[in-house]
Every structure is written in structure tokens, then in C-alpha cells.
Motif scaffolding. Structure first.
Motif, PDB file in Angstrom:
ATOM      1  N   VAL A   1       0.841  -1.206   0.000  1.00  0.00           N
ATOM      2  CA  VAL A   1       0.000   0.000   0.000  1.00  0.00           C
ATOM      3  C   VAL A   1       0.872   1.250   0.000  1.00  0.00           C
ATOM      4  CG1 VAL A   1      -1.606   1.346   1.400  1.00  0.00           C
ATOM      5  CG2 VAL A   1      -1.995  -1.099   1.071  1.00  0.00           C
ATOM      6  N   GLU A   2       1.900   1.270   0.836  1.00  0.00           N
ATOM      7  CA  GLU A   2       2.788   2.430   0.912  1.00  0.00           C
ATOM      8  C   GLU A   2       3.502   2.668  -0.415  1.00  0.00           C
ATOM      9  OE1 GLU A   2       4.110   5.706   3.063  1.00  0.00           O
ATOM     10  OE2 GLU A   2       2.629   4.173   3.626  1.00  0.00           O
ATOM     11  N   SER A   3       3.857   1.574  -1.101  1.00  0.00           N
ATOM     12  CA  SER A   3       4.504   1.712  -2.412  1.00  0.00           C
ATOM     13  C   SER A   3       3.563   2.367  -3.413  1.00  0.00           C
ATOM     14  CB  SER A   3       4.952   0.341  -2.928  1.00  0.00           C
ATOM     15  OG  SER A   3       5.937  -0.215  -2.085  1.00  0.00           O
ATOM     16  N   PHE A   4       2.285   1.958  -3.412  1.00  0.00           N
ATOM     17  CA  PHE A   4       1.322   2.564  -4.332  1.00  0.00           C
ATOM     18  C   PHE A   4       1.051   4.028  -3.970  1.00  0.00           C
ATOM     19  CE2 PHE A   4      -0.236  -1.883  -5.366  1.00  0.00           C
ATOM     20  CZ  PHE A   4       0.330  -1.867  -6.636  1.00  0.00           C
ATOM     21  N   ILE A   5       1.080   4.334  -2.676  1.00  0.00           N
ATOM     22  CA  ILE A   5       0.929   5.741  -2.273  1.00  0.00           C
ATOM     23  C   ILE A   5       2.088   6.567  -2.818  1.00  0.00           C
ATOM     24  CG2 ILE A   5       0.954   7.317  -0.296  1.00  0.00           C
ATOM     25  CD1 ILE A   5      -0.575   5.192   1.286  1.00  0.00           C
ATOM     26  N   ASN A   6       3.303   6.031  -2.698  1.00  0.00           N
ATOM     27  CA  ASN A   6       4.476   6.746  -3.214  1.00  0.00           C
ATOM     28  C   ASN A   6       4.429   6.897  -4.730  1.00  0.00           C
ATOM     29  OD1 ASN A   6       5.617   7.010  -0.634  1.00  0.00           O
ATOM     30  ND2 ASN A   6       6.596   5.009  -0.761  1.00  0.00           N
ATOM     31  N   LYS A   7       3.745   5.962  -5.399  1.00  0.00           N
ATOM     32  CA  LYS A   7       3.581   6.037  -6.851  1.00  0.00           C
ATOM     33  C   LYS A   7       2.358   6.864  -7.250  1.00  0.00           C
ATOM     34  CE  LYS A   7       5.645   1.558  -8.044  1.00  0.00           C
ATOM     35  NZ  LYS A   7       6.401   2.014  -9.213  1.00  0.00           N
ATOM     36  N   LYS A   8       1.646   7.402  -6.215  1.00  0.00           N
ATOM     37  CA  LYS A   8       0.429   8.190  -6.414  1.00  0.00           C
ATOM     38  C   LYS A   8      -0.708   7.363  -7.028  1.00  0.00           C
ATOM     39  CE  LYS A   8       3.016  12.528  -6.999  1.00  0.00           C
ATOM     40  NZ  LYS A   8       3.217  12.632  -5.556  1.00  0.00           N
ATOM     41  N   SER A   9      -0.679   6.060  -6.824  1.00  0.00           N
ATOM     42  CA  SER A   9      -1.768   5.170  -7.273  1.00  0.00           C
ATOM     43  C   SER A   9      -2.753   5.015  -6.115  1.00  0.00           C
ATOM     44  CB  SER A   9      -1.204   3.814  -7.709  1.00  0.00           C
ATOM     45  OG  SER A   9      -0.286   3.951  -8.770  1.00  0.00           O
ATOM     46  N   TYR A  10      -3.432   6.109  -5.763  1.00  0.00           N
ATOM     47  CA  TYR A  10      -4.238   6.151  -4.550  1.00  0.00           C
ATOM     48  C   TYR A  10      -5.479   5.255  -4.634  1.00  0.00           C
ATOM     49  CZ  TYR A  10      -1.310  10.292  -3.942  1.00  0.00           C
ATOM     50  OH  TYR A  10      -0.250  11.150  -3.835  1.00  0.00           O
ATOM     51  N   SER A  11      -6.118   5.201  -5.787  1.00  0.00           N
ATOM     52  CA  SER A  11      -7.323   4.381  -5.922  1.00  0.00           C
ATOM     53  C   SER A  11      -6.993   2.903  -5.734  1.00  0.00           C
ATOM     54  CB  SER A  11      -7.975   4.616  -7.290  1.00  0.00           C
ATOM     55  OG  SER A  11      -8.422   5.945  -7.407  1.00  0.00           O
ATOM     56  N   LEU A  12      -5.866   2.482  -6.284  1.00  0.00           N
ATOM     57  CA  LEU A  12      -5.441   1.087  -6.132  1.00  0.00           C
ATOM     58  C   LEU A  12      -5.111   0.791  -4.669  1.00  0.00           C
ATOM     59  CD1 LEU A  12      -4.877  -1.568  -7.531  1.00  0.00           C
ATOM     60  CD2 LEU A  12      -2.597  -0.740  -8.094  1.00  0.00           C
TER      61      LEU A  12
END
Length: 479
Positions: A260-271
Motif C-alpha cells: 500500500v505504501e509503495s502505491f501511495i508513493n507512486k500516487k496510485s491512490y485508488s489502487l
């Protein structure tokens, strides 16, 4: 034993006989017979060497833990056994005694003596590394664990014999901790932790990547590698590591937070939001870990512009836990300001001796034992609880082995396990059962009580790997 060991043993025997020369033969014989009596009845109450750790957060540092009986101690061998022990074994036993009496410096001195007598003494290096780690001498700990890694064939044999409750523990919540035992997995995790704590993050990555290449399904390895990738700022590697992942229990739910933190850092918030919502459907998760999920969800929905909803999640967690600390700070994980270069990770082959030991100990994963999540192409499927058939109840004497499907009752006259030879057990004594993914044990009103880790239980208690359960005179553990 070497010739020197035989000579040392002979000298010890001559010294003993010399000291006892003034006593009669019958007195000496009586002393030997009495000292040679191996079977002593275990005491339910009494005095114990106790080193249970209290939850402590903020450091990525496992701490030594043990629980050894004074009156029925495994270090106390018979007179004959003490006489024929090698000098390395005698030094190792003295090191264990020094440890449980709280003197790590003397324990380390005795371990040095044991290693000088037998440079292939695997458990000496493991215990030495554990004590150096406890003293925060991380470079020395790394050196000891690295030496142990080269000769892992008898790893755990002596420690399990002389101080069987020994382990290292790293607290995750007030209720949950990682346990590191003297086995292949514990050795490699502790080596990587020592390297990381010594400021050698690339070497820690290399160690974990090596071992996971031959134990790819191990959830503890996956968690710690994801944690080290998090510190190295390797978000792509975390996504690749967890792309086929099944968050079904406490460990896996904690692991998914790195994803989840990786997707947040990638700005993939919906995922990230979709993963968190599905993960929160899991049952039997520690309430504090659920709090972690809600705090992450609050963070994500704020990023998506739903500030009121995000604040509500955060407020609810803070109401339940006013002093809330997130997973990363509890473990003392420190994310770097910039990624570590992938070229900095050394490419070191796994020692052949270690590969052979891993192949001997590796447990095959049962087909269909987990639900696969394909990420980031799709959101997680529905999460099921922990598979009960994966847990087995065994007795220490090896006579009893039963898979815990739902619930197991133990008693002298009735139940799934009948201890009709055990007069200390009650007719219906105890129940071991699953509830929301956790194994529990409860007493059924027995006369002599049900004891978990030498503590009499009065209500239901969590029963975990490494715990010792006493029903009557029969000891059980989980596998």
C-alpha cells in the motif's frame, strides 16, 4: 571426542576420585546413582529462570527470551554425562548458565572457550550472535551469524537440548511478536537484521534475496524483505515481490501495508484504497493491526480529496489508541531520503552447505493453500480466514499428533484426546480451538489447572508457535 578431550575427561575423573578418596565406596556409589537419575518429575509450581520480554517499540532489534525451570533444568546432566561431555560442551553449558543468570559477558567468554575447543560448534556461533545483537554490537553479531551460516548442519541441536525455550523476540504489537529460533530461517533473518543495524543495508538485501530464492513461499522472509526494500526506497521491487500475494492472517496483513505504501508513493491512490478495503475484510486480525489499516486508509482517502472521511478514520484510531504508533515506527524502520543503488547490492552465492540444509528443512506448500492476488493488474479477491488444517497439535513425547480443524478437547476420560494414563488430568480438562484465525486454549474447570508457558490460565489465551501447554503431566506445542 578428540584425544585431548579424552585426556581432559580422564583428568576430571581422577580429580574427582582424589577429592572423594576419604569417603567410603558406598557413599561415592550412592552419590553417582543419585546424580545419574535422569527422570525427574516436572514441577507445576516452583522457581524459574524467567526472561519474558515486555513490548518495546522503536528499534529493529530482536531481544533474547527464555523460560527455564530451576528444579528441572536441562543444563543439569547426570554425574556420568557431565564427566564424559567434551570440553566444548562443558563450556557451552557454562555459557548457558551464565546467560540465564544474567551475565552476558561471562557467557560470551565461555562461548569463546567452546569455539576454541571446537571451531565447528554451530550453536556457539548462533548464541554468540544473539548475545552480541542484544548488546547492540551489530558487526560482531553479523560475523558470528555469518560463521554459523557456513556450518548449519547441526544448527539448534545443542540449544534445543540444553536451553530449549531459548529464542529471540521482536514485538510488533502488544499481543504479537516475531520469534526467531535456532534454525535456518531464524539464522538468516538475524544475519540480515545484524547487517541492517550495522548500516549495511545492501548486504542485508543480498542475504534475504539469497535465502528467499530457495524458500520463496516463506511469509516471514517476504515480510522482512519487503521491510528492507521499504527502507531502501525500492517501491518497484515491493510491487514485484507482492504481486501474487495473499493477505490472509496477521503477518500477511502487515506485509500488505508495504505494498500500500509503495502505491501511495507512486500516487496510485485508488489502487491503494481498493487493497486496504479488501484487506480489512480479513477476520481474526489483531485490533492494533486493524488500526494500522484504518490509519493508512485515512491517509489514502485524504489524498483522493475526501478529507472528512479520512479524518474520521484517523480520529477513530486515535480514540481507541491515544498513543498510537504506526507499524514503521514500532519496528524502527527508517526510509531513506533517496533510493539505494541496486548496483550496491553484492552478488554472493549461497554456500552449498546452507543450500543442502535448506532443502532438508523446506516444507512444500500444499496446492490451493492460498488465494493468489494479481497486482497491480487487478484488485484483491475476497480474503478468507486462515486455513485451520495448517496447524497441528503435538505432544512433546511424540505420542500425540492431531490437526486442529475446528476444536480439540483434551481430558482423562472423554474428548478428542483422551489421557487415560494421566491421573493429573481432569475428566474434561481443556479445549484448543480456532477463532477468527487465531488458535486459543481454555481450561474446562480442571482440578489441577491448564498451564501455558508455566502460567495457569483462568480464561481463554492465545496459543502460538513456541508456546508450551501443560495438561495434567502432558506437554503440547503447535506445529
Amino acid at each position: 571426542m578428540t584425544n585431548k578431550d579424552y585426556i581432559d575427561t580422564l583428568k576430571t575423573g581422577i580429580d574427582f576420585v582424589g577429592k572423594m578418596a576419604a569417603k567410603s565406596v558406598s557413599t561415592i556409589s550412592k552419590g553417582i546413582r543419585g546424580d545419574d537419575k535422569e527422570e525427574r518429575e516436572a514441577r507445576i509450581t516452583g522457581l524459574f529462570f524467567l526472561r519474558h520480554i515486555a513490548p518495546s517499540f522503536g528499534e529493529f532489534l530482536p531481544r533474547v527470551e527464555y523460560f527455564e525451570s530451576v528444579v528441572h533444568n536441562h543444563l543439569m546432566g547426570s554425574f556420568v554425562k557431565n564427566l564424559i561431555r567434551s570440553s566444548a560442551d562443558r563450556s557451552f553449558v557454562n555459557a548457558c548458565f551464565a546467560l540465564i543468570f544474567g551475565d552476558m559477558d561471562i557467557a560470551l567468554e565461555k562461548l569463546d572457550e567452546a569455539i576454541a575447543a571446537d571451531p565447528q560448534y554451530t550453536d556457539c556461533y548462533f548464541l554468540q550472535g544473539a548475545l552480541y545483537l542484544a548488546q547492540k554490537k551489530h558487526l560482531k553479531a553479523e560475523e558470528s551469524f555469518a560463521k554459523c551460516r557456513l556450518i548449519p548442519t547441526s544448527l539448534g541441536e545443542k540449544l534445543n537440548k540444553f536451553i530449549p525455550t531459548f529464542k529471540l523476540s521482536l514485538c510488533v504489537t502488544e499481543n504479537i511478536s516475531f520469534s526467531f529460533f535456532p534454525d535456518i530461517l531464524g539464522l538468516n533473518l538475524l544475519l540480515a537484521i545484524s547487517q541492517r543495524n550495522a548500516g549495511k543495508l545492501p548486504q542485508a538485501i543480498a542475504t534475504l534475496e539469497q535465502i528467499i530464492s530457495v524458500m520463496p513461499e516463506n511469509p516471514e522472509l517476504v515480510f522482512f524483505l519487503a521491510a528492507i526494500y521499504y527502507e531502501a526506497c525500492w517501491d518497484d521491487k515491493i510491487v514485484d515481490l507482492l504481486k501474487d500475494f495473499a493477505p490472509e492472517d496477521n503477518l500477511q496483513v502487515m506485509t500488505v501495508q508495504f505494498l500500500v505504501e509503495s502505491f501511495i508513493n507512486k500516487k496510485s491512490y485508488s489502487l491503494a484504497e481498493g487493497i486496504l478495503q479488501k484487506t480489512m475484510e480479513a477476520e481474526g486480525i489483531d485490533p492494533y493491526i486493524v488500526g494500522d489499516l484504518k490509519m493508512s486508509l485515512g491517509k489514502v482517502v485524504k489524498k483522493l480529496g475526501r478529507n472528512a472521511e479520512g479524518s474520521a478514520y484517523v480520529k477513530k484510531v486515535k480514540q481507541l489508541y491515544p498513543d498510537y504508533i504506526d507499524l514503521y515506527r514500532r519496528l524502527g524502520l527508517k526510509r531513506r531520503s533517496s533510493p539505494i543503488s541496486k548496483h550496491a547490492v553484492p552478488q554472493i552465492p549461497i554456500p552449498e552447505s546452507l543450500t543442502a540444509a535448506i532443502e532438508e528443512q523446506a516444507m512444500p506448500v500444499a496446492p490451493g493453500s492460498k488465494t493468489v492476488l494479481s497486482l497491480p493488474d487487478q484488485l484483491p479477491r475476497e480474503i478468507s480466514g486462515e486455513e485451520p488444517g495448517q496447524i497441528r497439535l503435538r505432544s512433546r513425547d511424540g505420542k500425540i499428533s492431531m490437526i486442529i480443524i475446528d476444536s480439540i478437547t483434551v481430558g482423562r476420560e472423554s474428548g478428542d484426546i483422551v489421557l487415560n494414563w494421566d491421573s493429573s488430568a481432569s475428566r474434561e480438562h481443556a479445549r484448543i480451538f480456532f477463532d477468527r484465525g487465531q488458535v486459543w486454549v481454555e481450561d474446562l474447570g480442571s482440578t489441577n489447572g491448564t498451564w501455558l508457558n508455566q502460567h495457569r490460565i483462568t480464561d481463554r489465551r492465545a496459543f502460538n508457535k513456541g508456546d508450551n501447554l501443560l495438561v495434567g503431566k502432558t506437554e503440547f506445542y503447535l506445529e
